[in-house]
Design an enzyme around this catalytic site. Structure first.
Site, PDB file in Angstrom:
ATOM      1  N   ASP A   1     -74.183 -46.645  21.100  1.00 22.65           N
ATOM      2  CA  ASP A   1     -75.351 -46.438  21.957  1.00 22.65           C
ATOM      3  C   ASP A   1     -74.950 -46.147  23.396  1.00 22.65           C
ATOM      4  OD1 ASP A   1     -77.708 -47.032  20.212  1.00 22.65           O
ATOM      5  OD2 ASP A   1     -76.635 -48.911  19.952  1.00 22.65           O
TER       6      ASP A   1
ATOM      7  N   ASP B 135     -67.715 -46.804  21.133  1.00 17.99           N
ATOM      8  CA  ASP B 135     -69.013 -47.460  21.130  1.00 17.99           C
ATOM      9  C   ASP B 135     -70.039 -46.422  20.640  1.00 17.99           C
ATOM     10  OD1 ASP B 135     -71.197 -49.164  22.006  1.00 17.99           O
ATOM     11  OD2 ASP B 135     -71.376 -47.803  23.715  1.00 17.99           O
TER      12      ASP B 135
HETATM   13  O1  C5P Z   1     -73.725 -49.529  20.431  1.00 16.82           O
HETATM   14  P1  C5P Z   1     -73.757 -50.507  21.565  1.00 16.82           P
HETATM   15  O2  C5P Z   1     -72.709 -51.547  21.429  1.00 16.82           O
HETATM   16  O3  C5P Z   1     -73.751 -49.816  22.882  1.00 16.82           O
HETATM   17  O4  C5P Z   1     -75.201 -51.246  21.414  1.00 16.82           O
HETATM   18  C1  C5P Z   1     -75.688 -52.200  22.277  1.00 16.82           C
HETATM   19  C2  C5P Z   1     -76.771 -51.669  23.186  1.00 16.82           C
HETATM   20  O5  C5P Z   1     -78.058 -51.951  22.645  1.00 16.82           O
HETATM   21  C3  C5P Z   1     -76.710 -52.390  24.522  1.00 16.82           C
HETATM   22  O6  C5P Z   1     -76.424 -51.469  25.531  1.00 16.82           O
HETATM   23  C4  C5P Z   1     -78.082 -53.034  24.716  1.00 16.82           C
HETATM   24  O7  C5P Z   1     -78.628 -52.750  25.994  1.00 16.82           O
HETATM   25  C5  C5P Z   1     -78.947 -52.415  23.646  1.00 16.82           C
HETATM   26  N1  C5P Z   1     -79.881 -53.385  23.033  1.00 16.82           N
HETATM   27  C6  C5P Z   1     -81.221 -53.041  22.889  1.00 16.82           C
HETATM   28  N2  C5P Z   1     -82.092 -53.914  22.283  1.00 16.82           N
HETATM   29  C7  C5P Z   1     -81.656 -55.116  21.824  1.00 16.82           C
HETATM   30  C8  C5P Z   1     -80.299 -55.461  21.939  1.00 16.82           C
HETATM   31  C9  C5P Z   1     -79.435 -54.560  22.557  1.00 16.82           C
HETATM   32  O8  C5P Z   1     -81.614 -51.946  23.304  1.00 16.82           O
HETATM   33  N3  C5P Z   1     -82.506 -55.927  21.230  1.00 16.82           N
HETATM   34 MG    MG Z   2     -73.149 -48.780  24.539  1.00 18.42          MG
END
Ligand code: C5P
Ligand code: MG
Length: 275
Positions: free
Chosen positions: A29, A27
Site C-alpha cells: 500500500d 511493501d
Molecule cells: O501494505 P502496507 O504495509 O503499506 O499496509 C499498511 C497501510 O494500511 C498503512 O499505511 C496504514 O495507514 C493503512 N491502514 C488502513 N486501515 C487500517 C489499517 C491500516 O488504511 N485499518
Molecule cells: Mg505502505
C-alpha cells in the site's frame, strides 16, 4: 539522496553480482499502489473494504473514525516505536473486528476491488514484467489485506509466479462469510522476522544476496531482516505525506527518497540498468 556516491556504489555492485543474485522486497500500500491521483487520496487495501458497498453506513463511520484517530499516530515522527506498536495493534484489531461483523462474502472480493478507486503506480507493468522475465523473486510484505492486494495485482494482469506475499489474510467460514483474520497480525511496525514464521522462504533465497527494498513507511525498513545473507542492499523510500516534516528522517534511513513521485520510473530505470 544523502550520499549519491554510496548509491552509485551499491547499484554497480548489484549489477556486477548479476541478476541471479537479486531479489526485490516491497511493501504494497502506497508503495506499489498510488498515494494520490488528481488531487485525491487513493485507497489502501483496508480502505477498499472500508469504503465498499457491502459495509453499512454505521460501519463506514466507525472505520473512518478509527482511521482519523490512528493514522496521525502511525506517521507521527515524534513518537517512539514502543509508543506506536500497541496502538497499531489496537487499530488493526478494532478495524478487523468491525469488518468481521459486516458479513463480507469471499465471492464479493473481486467486485469490491473492481469498483474501488485503487491504482498501481505508473510504470507498474514494466516493473512486474521485468522482474518476471528475469526470474527475480518479488516478496511483497504488507500490513494491508492479502486477499485484496492479490486481487488488485491479478486484475492488473501482473500476478506472475515469481511473486510471494506475506500479509493479513481473511478467514472465511464454510459459507464463505468473513469471520476474522488469520494470524499473525501484521501492522506497520512489526514487518520483520517476528511475523515471518516461514523463514524457509528466505532460506530458499539465501543465495539472493543483492536486495532492492521498496517502502513508504519507516516501518518498511525492517522487511529484509529475515534475509541471512545480505551483500548489497538498496533501500528506496516513497515519501508521500507530510514531506517537509519527514524528509530528514527518510534521508537518514533510505538510500534514495522519492518525494511525491507517483511512478515506478526510478526503480524501473535501476532495474533496466542492472539487467
Ligand atoms: O501494505 P502496507 O504495509 O503499506 O499496509 C499498511 C497501510 O494500511 C498503512 O499505511 C496504514 O495507514 C493503512 N491502514 C488502513 N486501515 C487500517 C489499517 C491500516 O488504511 N485499518
Ligand atoms: Mg505502505
Amino acid at each position: 539522496m544523502k550520499n549519491p556516491d554510496h548509491v552509485r556504489g551499491i547499484i554497480s555492485s548489484i549489477k556486477k553480482d548479476g541478476v541471479n543474485k537479486l531479489q526485490v522486497i516491497s511493501d504494497f500500500d502506497m508503495t506499489l499502489s498510488r498515494f494520490g491521483w488528481n488531487g485525491r487520496r487513493c485507497p489502501t487495501s483496508h480502505n477498499i473494504l472500508d469504503n465498499s458497498q457491502v459495509i453499512t453506513e454505521e460501519g463506514k463511520k466507525q472505520l473512518k473514525d478509527l482511521l482519523h484517530y490512528y493514522y496521525p499516530i502511525e506517521i507521527d515522527p515524534n513518537r517512539t516505536l514502543e509508543e506506536k506498536c500497541p496502538l497499531m495493534v489496537e487499530w488493526w484489531t478494532r478495524a478487523h473486528d468491525l469488518l468481521s461483523q459486516q458479513k463480507i462474502l469471499k465471492g464479493d472480493i473481486a467486485q469490491i476491488v473492481k469498483e474501488s478507486e485503487v491504482m498501481l503506480r505508473d510504470g507498474f507493468n514494466e516493473f512486474f514484467d521485468q522482474l518476471h522475465k528475469n526470474n527475480v523473486p518479488l516478496f511483497i510484505f504488507s500490513a494491508g489485506v492479502g486477499d485484496i492486494l492479490e486481487e488488485i495485482i491479478r486484475q492488473a494482469n501482473v500476478f506472475h509466479p515469481n511473486i510471494n506475499v506475506v500479509s493479513n489474510y481473511m478467514d472465511f467460514d464454510d459459507d464463505g462469510i468473513l469471520r476474522g483474520f488469520k494470524r499473525p497480525l501484521i501492522h506497520t511496525y512489526n514487518k520483520n522476522n517476528t511475523v515471518l514464521n516461514n523463514t524457509e522462504y528466505f532460506q530458499q533465497l539465501s543465495t539472493k544476496t543483492s536486495i532492492i527494498l521498496l517502502g513508504d513507511s519507516m516501518g518498511d525498513l525492517t522487511m529484509s531482516d529475515g534475509v541471512t545473507n545480505v551483500k548489497n542492499i538498496l533501500k528506496i523510500g516513497f515519501l508521500n505525506d507530510k514531506v517537509e516534516e519527514h524528509r530528514g528522517k527518510y534521508l537518514e534511513s533510505y538510500d534514495i527518497v522519492l518525494e511525491r513521485d507517483e511512478t515506478l520510473d526510478v526503480v524501473n530505470g535501476i532495474l533496466r540498468y542492472t539487467f
